[in-house]
Design a protein around this motif. Structure first.
Motif, PDB file in Angstrom:
ATOM      1  N   LYS A  45       1.096   4.229  -2.968  1.00 53.78           N
ATOM      2  CA  LYS A  45       0.929   5.675  -2.764  1.00 53.78           C
ATOM      3  C   LYS A  45       2.145   6.419  -3.263  1.00 53.78           C
ATOM      4  CE  LYS A  45      -2.070   5.438   1.284  1.00 53.78           C
ATOM      5  NZ  LYS A  45      -2.179   5.763   2.709  1.00 53.78           N
TER       6      LYS A  45
ATOM      7  N   LYS B 234       0.834  -1.211   0.000  1.00 50.68           N
ATOM      8  CA  LYS B 234       0.000   0.000   0.000  1.00 50.68           C
ATOM      9  C   LYS B 234       0.859   1.247   0.000  1.00 50.68           C
ATOM     10  CE  LYS B 234      -4.003  -2.025   2.298  1.00 50.68           C
ATOM     11  NZ  LYS B 234      -4.830  -1.985   3.507  1.00 50.68           N
ATOM     12  N   LYS B 235       1.906   1.257   0.813  1.00 51.16           N
ATOM     13  CA  LYS B 235       2.799   2.411   0.857  1.00 51.16           C
ATOM     14  C   LYS B 235       3.489   2.598  -0.484  1.00 51.16           C
ATOM     15  CE  LYS B 235       3.782   2.256   5.772  1.00 51.16           C
ATOM     16  NZ  LYS B 235       4.792   2.018   6.784  1.00 51.16           N
TER      17      LYS B 235
END
Length: 165
Positions: free
Chosen positions: A15, A11-12
Motif C-alpha cells: 500500500k 501488505k502494508k
C-alpha cells in the motif's frame, strides 16, 4: 505466527509503495502542466513589455485618462411619446479632464441644461428601454457637452439615477 506478521508487513509495504507512486505521478503531471503552460500558453516577456510601454509620441486614449467627477442636476422631462404620459428622471455625473473644464461647466451651466433638456425630451420610451440605447444616450450626452466645453473635455458620462415612468 511469524508467517502471518510477514504477510501483514508485505501488505502494508504494498500500500505504501502505491501511495508513493501516486504522489510521484501527481508531481510529474504538475511539472508537465507547468512546463506546457509556460512554453505554449503564457505570454512572452517581449510581447508583454511592448504592450505595457507605449511609444513616446502616442497620446493616451480617453479610456486611460482619469479626471474629476462633476455632478449634473437631476433632469425630469416629459418623453416624446405619442400620449405624452411618460416621464424620465435622470441623474448623471460627468468625468472632466481638468479643473478648467470643471470651472467652464459652472460658467456654461445654462447652455448645458438647455442642451440636455432638449436632448432628453426628444427621446421616447422605446429609444431608452434597451442597454444599447442607454449607452448611446451616454455617448450623445458626452458629445453635446464636448461641443459646449471643447473637444475632449468630457471623458465619460455616468448615469447615477434613471427612472422612466
Amino acid at each position: 505466527m511469524a508467517d502471518e506478521e510477514l504477510r501483514e508487513e508485505g501488505k502494508k509495504g504494498g500500500k505504501l509503495k502505491w501511495i508513493i507512486i501516486g504522489v510521484i505521478l501527481l508531481a510529474l503531471l504538475g511539472a508537465g502542466g507547468y512546463f506546457g503552460y509556460t512554453m505554449f500558453l503564457a505570454p512572452k516577456d517581449g510581447d508583454q513589455a511592448a504592450e505595457q510601454a507605449p511609444a513616446e509620441d502616442d497620446v493616451k486614449p480617453l479610456e486611460t485618462l482619469e479626471g474629476t467627477l462633476v455632478p449634473l442636476p437631476v433632469f425630469l422631462v416629459n418623453l416624446a411619446d405619442p400620449l405624452g404620459r411618460r416621464y424620465l428622471k435622470l441623474g448623471m455625473e460627468v468625468e472632466v479632464r481638468d479643473p478648467e473644464t470643471q470651472a467652464a461647466m459652472g460658467k456654461y451651466e445654462a447652455k448645458i441644461k438647455d442642451t440636455l433638456l432638449l436632448l432628453l425630451s426628444s427621446k421616447t420610451y422605446d429609444s431608452l428601454s434597451t442597454m444599447d440605447a442607454k449607452l448611446q444616450l451616454k455617448q450623445e450626452v458626452a458629445d453635446r457637452l464636448n461641443q459646449i466645453l471643447g473637444k475632449g473635455s468630457v471623458l465619460r458620462v455616468y448615469i447615477t439615477e434613471m427612472v422612466i415612468q
